[in-house]
Write a protein that holds these residues in place. Structure first.
Motif, PDB file in Angstrom:
ATOM      1  N   UNK A 133       0.842  -1.197   0.000  1.00  0.00           N
ATOM      2  CA  UNK A 133       0.000   0.000   0.000  1.00  0.00           C
ATOM      3  C   UNK A 133       0.878   1.248   0.000  1.00  0.00           C
ATOM      4  N   UNK A 134       0.412   2.322  -0.620  1.00  0.00           N
ATOM      5  CA  UNK A 134       1.164   3.580  -0.504  1.00  0.00           C
ATOM      6  C   UNK A 134       1.193   4.018   0.955  1.00  0.00           C
ATOM      7  N   UNK A 135       2.323   4.489   1.408  1.00  0.00           N
ATOM      8  CA  UNK A 135       2.451   4.921   2.798  1.00  0.00           C
ATOM      9  C   UNK A 135       1.765   6.265   2.990  1.00  0.00           C
ATOM     10  N   UNK A 136       1.439   6.628   4.221  1.00  0.00           N
ATOM     11  CA  UNK A 136       0.904   7.966   4.472  1.00  0.00           C
ATOM     12  C   UNK A 136       1.814   9.070   3.958  1.00  0.00           C
ATOM     13  N   UNK A 137       3.133   8.867   4.022  1.00  0.00           N
ATOM     14  CA  UNK A 137       4.062   9.863   3.500  1.00  0.00           C
ATOM     15  C   UNK A 137       3.886  10.034   1.999  1.00  0.00           C
ATOM     16  N   UNK A 138       3.761   8.922   1.287  1.00  0.00           N
ATOM     17  CA  UNK A 138       3.565   8.985  -0.162  1.00  0.00           C
ATOM     18  C   UNK A 138       2.233   9.640  -0.502  1.00  0.00           C
ATOM     19  N   UNK A 139       1.196   9.298   0.258  1.00  0.00           N
ATOM     20  CA  UNK A 139      -0.113   9.912   0.027  1.00  0.00           C
ATOM     21  C   UNK A 139      -0.062  11.411   0.300  1.00  0.00           C
ATOM     22  N   UNK A 140       0.664  11.785   1.334  1.00  0.00           N
ATOM     23  CA  UNK A 140       0.829  13.210   1.649  1.00  0.00           C
ATOM     24  C   UNK A 140       1.516  13.931   0.499  1.00  0.00           C
ATOM     25  N   UNK A 141       2.575  13.336  -0.040  1.00  0.00           N
ATOM     26  CA  UNK A 141       3.314  13.947  -1.141  1.00  0.00           C
ATOM     27  C   UNK A 141       2.456  14.073  -2.396  1.00  0.00           C
ATOM     28  N   UNK A 142       1.479  13.171  -2.553  1.00  0.00           N
ATOM     29  CA  UNK A 142       0.582  13.188  -3.707  1.00  0.00           C
ATOM     30  C   UNK A 142      -0.637  14.084  -3.488  1.00  0.00           C
ATOM     31  N   UNK A 143      -0.730  14.680  -2.296  1.00  0.00           N
ATOM     32  CA  UNK A 143      -1.869  15.521  -1.977  1.00  0.00           C
ATOM     33  C   UNK A 143      -3.127  14.729  -1.695  1.00  0.00           C
ATOM     34  N   UNK A 144      -2.979  13.475  -1.288  1.00  0.00           N
ATOM     35  CA  UNK A 144      -4.128  12.592  -1.083  1.00  0.00           C
ATOM     36  C   UNK A 144      -4.286  12.135   0.371  1.00  0.00           C
TER      37      UNK A 144
END
Length: 468
Positions: free
Chosen positions: A209-220
């Motif tokens: 799964x995408x990590x919260x950090x990755x989701x944050x960087x994607x604006x999601x």
């Protein structure tokens, strides 16, 4: 009793960590009038205006001296703040203290005052016309009471706070408690007071799964993504059908607070002096709390100890996400985790335009009413501090707490998203505990639960603010 025990432990932990931070900070202090790196932004000396006197920055001998007649300046904490000469930090702090004493012709004395007796000691000695200390470090449960009672001075009453201090805008505003004047002050908000969401890197990686950090960087990184991850990570790893890995853990209180703050709401509005749990944004947050527990069923509940159990579950690698404070890192996580952890802001709620970190407590220094030469007293305190290195010290602390740069930056960024809503003076936390437990146990709806507790909570606020 358990609630009060929990609060007591929290206060003691904060006191201990803050005392270490104070000692560490004082070891680097330079009593010169440099421009300050504030908590939220860097300001040069022109931005902050002149301090008492601008002199050569690197030569204390060129500083203007002041003569307070050998007066003893008493600084009160709930520990002995006297520097220890047998440590390098203490030796350095004593050198700084000596220079400050010579600059102002004073003697600095540290007083150890019991935390819970501080307000009574301060108020009674002010009423007697002889404040027991010139500067008092005050636990977060007391400032509103002391301000309302008229026992402490506002810095604005004897100086231009913006121009004549190195205090950051965040500190100036936070020290006002909604009054428009600055009563409480600090060199900077301690990093360990800041909060957010910790997550287990391995669990996200294993689930692809995408990590919260990755989701944050994607604006999601919002509530929808948060719930989606929590659902997918609440599973039976053994295949037995029994859930043995959970998406989320934490006490009902902590989860509720983070949900409320992240949806641009607060439990208490400092400016309006109102309990605001009945606001639409807060009710929406409590609705989400109900869903997480009772509809989505993604939270691993404690086993009778809401203080210790959730942190243990996260430490043991049984839970993917845990909302908490950075003070927990050295005490609960660092060198104790089964897996590696990372840090992000709590996900953005649907009513928020950006991430929000709610700050519900802050211990501050205050100057009692009746203290002589309060402007000089403040300047003495400021010269003992390490305000010029707040940003640097916070970065050092963050880098010692996390192994990835994104977590370091997220930790430091909490100062930019801080919103104050402190309520420690009003003793209504037990009411909130009752509310969130009833919601998590499906005993009440959020709206009916809030309607039940809000009058009692507001009555407690009114009693304090009416100085009864």
């Amino acid at each position: 009793m358990n609630k009060m025990k929990t609060l007591s432990i929290i206060f003691l932990v904060f006191a201990f960590i803050f005392s270490l931070a104070a000692c560490s900070n004082s070891s680097k202090t330079e009593p010169t009038n440099k421009g300050s790196d504030t908590v939220t932004e860097s300001n040069d000396s022109a931005d902050k205006g002149s301090n008492v006197n601008k002199q050569e920055e690197d030569d204390p001998a060129t500083e203007e001296k002041y003569d307070l007649g050998g007066r003893e300046i008493k600084i009160s904490h709930w520990w002995d703040g006297t520097p220890n000469p047998e440590t390098p930090e203490g030796e350095n702090a004593l050198e700084i203290q000596k220079r400050v004493e010579e600059k102002y012709n004073v003697k600095i004395k540290y007083i150890a005052q019991d935390l819970w007796e501080t307000a009574e000691k301060l108020s009674s000695t002010v009423m007697a016309g002889e404040p027991y200390a010139d500067i008092v470090f005050t636990a977060h449960v007391f400032p509103e009471v002391l301000i309302k009672g008229g026992y402490v001075l506002a810095l604005d009453d004897f100086m231009d706070v913006k121009k004549e201090t190195k205090l950051s805008d965040l500190i100036i505003n936070s020290g006002s408690y909604g009054t428009g004047k600055t009563y409480g002050f600090l060199s900077g908000i301690p990093l360990f007071d800041q909060t957010g969401l910790f997550y287990n890197k391995r669990i996200f990686q294993d689930a692809n799964l995408p990590t919260p950090t990755e989701l944050q960087e994607q604006g999601k990184w919002d509530w929808d993504a948060f719930v989606d991850a929590a659902k997918k990570l609440t599973i039976s790893k053994s295949g037995s059908g029994k859930i043995d890995q959970w998406g989320l853990t934490g006490s009902q209180f902590e989860i509720a607070k983070h949900l409320i703050h992240s949806n641009d709401a607060m439990i208490y509005d400092e400016t309006a002096k109102k309990v605001t749990l009945d606001s639409p944004n807060a009710i929406e947050a409590l609705d989400m709390l109900n869903k997480l527990y009772n509809e989505y069923k993604v939270i691993k509940r404690d086993e009778g100890n809401s203080w210790e159990d959730p942190a243990r579950y996260f430490r043991e690698g049984k839970v993917a996400m845990y909302p908490g404070g950075m003070w927990e890192i050295p005490n609960r996580f660092q060198n104790q985790m089964v897996d590696e952890y990372a840090f992000v802001p709590f996900p953005k709620g649907p009513k928020a335009s950006d991430f929000i970190m709610g700050q519900t407590q802050l211990h501050v220094y205050m100057i009692p009413k009746g203290v002589k030469d309060p402007k000089m007293v403040y300047k003495i305190w400021e010269d003992l501090q390490d305000i010029d290195h707040v940003d640097e010290n916070n970065r050092t602390s963050a880098e010692s707490s996390f192994t990835d740069e994104a977590s370091v930056e997220n930790a430091l960024n909490t100062f930019k998203i801080t919103k104050f809503g402190r309520y420690g003076a009003f003793d209504f936390e037990s009411n909130v505990w009752d509310l969130v437990r009833d919601i998590s146990d499906s005993k009440v709806t959020p709206a009916s639960g809030v309607a039940k507790v809000l009058p009692a909570m507001q009555a407690k606020v009114d009693k304090v603010l009416e100085n009864e």
